[in-house]
Design a protein around this motif. Structure first.
Motif, PDB file in Angstrom:
ATOM      1  N   ARG A 101       0.818  -1.230   0.000  1.00 43.56           N
ATOM      2  CA  ARG A 101       0.000   0.000   0.000  1.00 43.56           C
ATOM      3  C   ARG A 101       0.845   1.271   0.000  1.00 43.56           C
ATOM      4  O   ARG A 101       0.374   2.328  -0.380  1.00 43.56           O
ATOM      5  CB  ARG A 101      -0.949   0.002   1.182  1.00 43.56           C
ATOM      6  CG  ARG A 101      -0.286  -0.044   2.534  1.00 43.56           C
ATOM      7  CD  ARG A 101      -1.303   0.003   3.634  1.00 43.56           C
ATOM      8  NE  ARG A 101      -0.724  -0.453   4.892  1.00 43.56           N
ATOM      9  CZ  ARG A 101      -1.344  -0.458   6.028  1.00 43.56           C
ATOM     10  NH1 ARG A 101      -2.580  -0.034   6.086  1.00 43.56           N
ATOM     11  NH2 ARG A 101      -0.750  -0.891   7.125  1.00 43.56           N
ATOM     12  N   ASP A 132      -4.286  -1.105  -1.661  1.00 49.46           N
ATOM     13  CA  ASP A 132      -4.698  -0.993  -0.259  1.00 49.46           C
ATOM     14  C   ASP A 132      -5.867  -1.949  -0.064  1.00 49.46           C
ATOM     15  O   ASP A 132      -7.000  -1.676  -0.467  1.00 49.46           O
ATOM     16  CB  ASP A 132      -5.109   0.444   0.079  1.00 49.46           C
ATOM     17  CG  ASP A 132      -5.508   0.582   1.549  1.00 49.46           C
ATOM     18  OD1 ASP A 132      -5.611  -0.461   2.239  1.00 49.46           O
ATOM     19  OD2 ASP A 132      -5.725   1.714   2.001  1.00 49.46           O
ATOM     20  N   LEU A 133      -5.565  -3.079   0.533  1.00 51.08           N
ATOM     21  CA  LEU A 133      -6.569  -4.154   0.664  1.00 51.08           C
ATOM     22  C   LEU A 133      -7.746  -3.790   1.564  1.00 51.08           C
ATOM     23  O   LEU A 133      -8.764  -4.477   1.559  1.00 51.08           O
ATOM     24  CB  LEU A 133      -5.889  -5.429   1.174  1.00 51.08           C
ATOM     25  CG  LEU A 133      -4.941  -6.076   0.171  1.00 51.08           C
ATOM     26  CD1 LEU A 133      -3.884  -6.919   0.886  1.00 51.08           C
ATOM     27  CD2 LEU A 133      -5.683  -6.931  -0.840  1.00 51.08           C
ATOM     28  N   SER A 134      -7.589  -2.695   2.318  1.00 49.49           N
ATOM     29  CA  SER A 134      -8.717  -2.311   3.180  1.00 49.49           C
ATOM     30  C   SER A 134      -9.735  -1.462   2.410  1.00 49.49           C
ATOM     31  O   SER A 134     -10.762  -1.074   2.950  1.00 49.49           O
ATOM     32  CB  SER A 134      -8.213  -1.545   4.410  1.00 49.49           C
ATOM     33  OG  SER A 134      -7.747  -0.262   4.030  1.00 49.49           O
ATOM     34  N   ASP A 135      -9.406  -1.163   1.134  1.00 48.22           N
ATOM     35  CA  ASP A 135     -10.294  -0.342   0.303  1.00 48.22           C
ATOM     36  C   ASP A 135     -10.710  -1.203  -0.913  1.00 48.22           C
ATOM     37  O   ASP A 135      -9.926  -1.400  -1.848  1.00 48.22           O
ATOM     38  CB  ASP A 135      -9.505   0.908  -0.125  1.00 48.22           C
ATOM     39  CG  ASP A 135     -10.330   1.850  -1.001  1.00 48.22           C
ATOM     40  OD1 ASP A 135     -11.317   1.395  -1.609  1.00 48.22           O
ATOM     41  OD2 ASP A 135      -9.945   3.026  -1.097  1.00 48.22           O
ATOM     42  N   THR A 139      -8.791  -1.772  -4.442  1.00 52.41           N
ATOM     43  CA  THR A 139      -8.242  -3.124  -4.645  1.00 52.41           C
ATOM     44  C   THR A 139      -8.754  -3.712  -5.953  1.00 52.41           C
ATOM     45  O   THR A 139      -7.995  -4.325  -6.718  1.00 52.41           O
ATOM     46  CB  THR A 139      -8.623  -4.035  -3.461  1.00 52.41           C
ATOM     47  OG1 THR A 139      -8.047  -3.507  -2.276  1.00 52.41           O
ATOM     48  CG2 THR A 139      -8.124  -5.454  -3.655  1.00 52.41           C
ATOM     49  N   SER A 179     -13.708   0.223   7.729  1.00 51.97           N
ATOM     50  CA  SER A 179     -13.090   0.581   6.445  1.00 51.97           C
ATOM     51  C   SER A 179     -13.968   1.570   5.677  1.00 51.97           C
ATOM     52  O   SER A 179     -15.120   1.810   6.062  1.00 51.97           O
ATOM     53  CB  SER A 179     -12.889  -0.684   5.604  1.00 51.97           C
ATOM     54  OG  SER A 179     -14.126  -1.111   5.085  1.00 51.97           O
ATOM     55  N   LYS A 185     -12.142  -3.296   9.841  1.00 50.74           N
ATOM     56  CA  LYS A 185     -10.962  -3.098   8.994  1.00 50.74           C
ATOM     57  C   LYS A 185     -10.013  -4.310   8.915  1.00 50.74           C
ATOM     58  O   LYS A 185      -9.429  -4.572   7.864  1.00 50.74           O
ATOM     59  CB  LYS A 185     -10.190  -1.856   9.449  1.00 50.74           C
ATOM     60  CG  LYS A 185      -9.701  -1.041   8.283  1.00 50.74           C
ATOM     61  CD  LYS A 185      -9.145   0.277   8.723  1.00 50.74           C
ATOM     62  CE  LYS A 185      -8.448   0.962   7.575  1.00 50.74           C
ATOM     63  NZ  LYS A 185      -7.831   2.214   8.001  1.00 50.74           N
ATOM     64  N   THR A 186      -9.864  -5.035  10.002  1.00 51.40           N
ATOM     65  CA  THR A 186      -9.002  -6.216   9.959  1.00 51.40           C
ATOM     66  C   THR A 186      -9.604  -7.263   9.025  1.00 51.40           C
ATOM     67  O   THR A 186      -8.908  -7.872   8.212  1.00 51.40           O
ATOM     68  CB  THR A 186      -8.841  -6.835  11.368  1.00 51.40           C
ATOM     69  OG1 THR A 186      -8.314  -5.836  12.236  1.00 51.40           O
ATOM     70  CG2 THR A 186      -7.910  -8.028  11.355  1.00 51.40           C
ATOM     71  N   THR A 189      -9.234  -6.176   5.353  1.00 49.34           N
ATOM     72  CA  THR A 189      -7.844  -6.235   4.892  1.00 49.34           C
ATOM     73  C   THR A 189      -7.400  -7.683   4.677  1.00 49.34           C
ATOM     74  O   THR A 189      -6.830  -8.030   3.651  1.00 49.34           O
ATOM     75  CB  THR A 189      -6.902  -5.576   5.938  1.00 49.34           C
ATOM     76  OG1 THR A 189      -7.345  -4.253   6.174  1.00 49.34           O
ATOM     77  CG2 THR A 189      -5.462  -5.572   5.476  1.00 49.34           C
ATOM     78  N   ASN A 190      -7.678  -8.522   5.665  1.00 49.24           N
ATOM     79  CA  ASN A 190      -7.153  -9.892   5.622  1.00 49.24           C
ATOM     80  C   ASN A 190      -7.955 -10.817   4.702  1.00 49.24           C
ATOM     81  O   ASN A 190      -7.384 -11.742   4.125  1.00 49.24           O
ATOM     82  CB  ASN A 190      -7.123 -10.493   7.030  1.00 49.24           C
ATOM     83  CG  ASN A 190      -6.209  -9.728   7.975  1.00 49.24           C
ATOM     84  OD1 ASN A 190      -5.672  -8.697   7.620  1.00 49.24           O
ATOM     85  ND2 ASN A 190      -6.045 -10.220   9.172  1.00 49.24           N
ATOM     86  N   GLY A 193     -10.504  -8.080   1.057  1.00 49.50           N
ATOM     87  CA  GLY A 193      -9.596  -7.447   0.091  1.00 49.50           C
ATOM     88  C   GLY A 193      -8.907  -8.492  -0.768  1.00 49.50           C
ATOM     89  O   GLY A 193      -8.831  -8.364  -1.996  1.00 49.50           O
TER      90      GLY A 193
END
Ligand SMILES: NC(=O)c1ccc[n+]([C@@H]2O[C@H](COP(=O)([O-])OP(=O)(O)OC[C@H]3O[C@@H](n4cnc5c(N)ncnc54)[C@H](OP(=O)(O)O)[C@@H]3O)[C@@H](O)[C@H]2O)c1
Length: 212
Positions: A101, A132-135, A139, A179, A185-186, A189-190, A193
């Motif tokens: 990111r 940015d895997l949280s978006d 992504t 997010s 958010k975790t 992301t994990n 995303g």
């Protein structure tokens, strides 16, 4: 007078009855023919094999085969496990995309790997792609762009991860974080995303597998 004696006698009988039940309950033992339920701990203990022999893996970084001609993508490769994954894939000849990111962090990491490779007398081919895997929207677009750029994709390592809002992460403020898409958010992301990224590059991955 007579009713008082009867009442006293009843109280004594009731008291003796209660004390008797309490005494016999506390001393009650299971009879041999009574069905006893083993505790879960005993059950687990009995099921653990003590005769098992576990072999250590023969895998090491020295047993990685040549990856010349292979293309790999590693998410979050700028530090931690991802950094070493990128490094060893590249040292064994793969073209590696570091999907991170932060451009600054990724550029610094790539520079460091190139220096380490040069010290070993090797050249490595590593490129940065911003993700940015949280978006999820970002992504998805990054995945579409990556899929358009790739001629083949042989290795996809979904490594990036975050523990936001967890007590073992000293860098955060322990707050529940949401997010941009409204997910925790975790989790986004994990999991979400990476799911979004895989969806975009899956056709290239499957096509490449057909040519192995
Ligand atoms: N280390 C362990 O003991 C352990 C145990 C079990 C599982 N794991 C899993 O293994 C993976 C790597 O662990 P690690 O210890 O190497 O972690 P790490 O050192 O914290 O590295 C995590 C990587 O993920 C990236 N990342 C975080 N959020 C991101 C986002 N929103 N978009 C894109 N990239 C993001 C980080 O980039 P930034 O530098 O920009 O933050 C970093 O490159 C994680 O998925 C972790 O859950 C690790």
């Amino acid at each position: 007078m007579f009713t008082e004696i009867i009442s006293f006698q009843n109280s004594v009988i009731v008291t003796l009855f209660v004390v008797g039940i309490a005494y016999f309950s506390s001393n009650r033992k299971y009879k041999p023919n009574e069905k006893q339920i083993p505790s879960p701990f005993e059950t687990i203990k009995k099921s653990v094999r003590t005769d098992a022999v576990y072999k250590t893996s023969s895998f090491s970084i020295n047993t990685i085969p040549s990856l010349v001609g292979k293309t790999a993508v590693v998410t979050g490769g700028n530090k931690g496990i991802g950094y070493f994954t990128v490094k060893h894939l590249a040292l064994n000849g793969a073209k590696v995309y570091m999907a991170s990111r932060s451009k600054d962090n990724a550029t610094a990491a790539i520079k460091k790997i190139k220096l380490e490779a040069a010290a070993l007398g090797k050249n490595v081919d590593i490129d940065f792609i911003q993700i940015d895997l949280s978006d999820l929207k970002q992504t998805k677009q990054a995945g579409i762009d990556l899929a358009a750029k790739l001629k083949s994709l042989d290795i996809l390592i979904c490594n990036a991860g975050a523990y936001l809002g967890f007590l073992d992460n000293p860098t955060n403020d322990f707050r529940f974080q949401v997010s941009v898409d409204g997910y925790e958010k975790t989790f986004v992301t994990n999991y979400l995303g990476h799911f979004m990224l895989v969806q975009q590059v899956l056709p290239v991955l499957l096509k490449s597998r057909a040519h192995v």
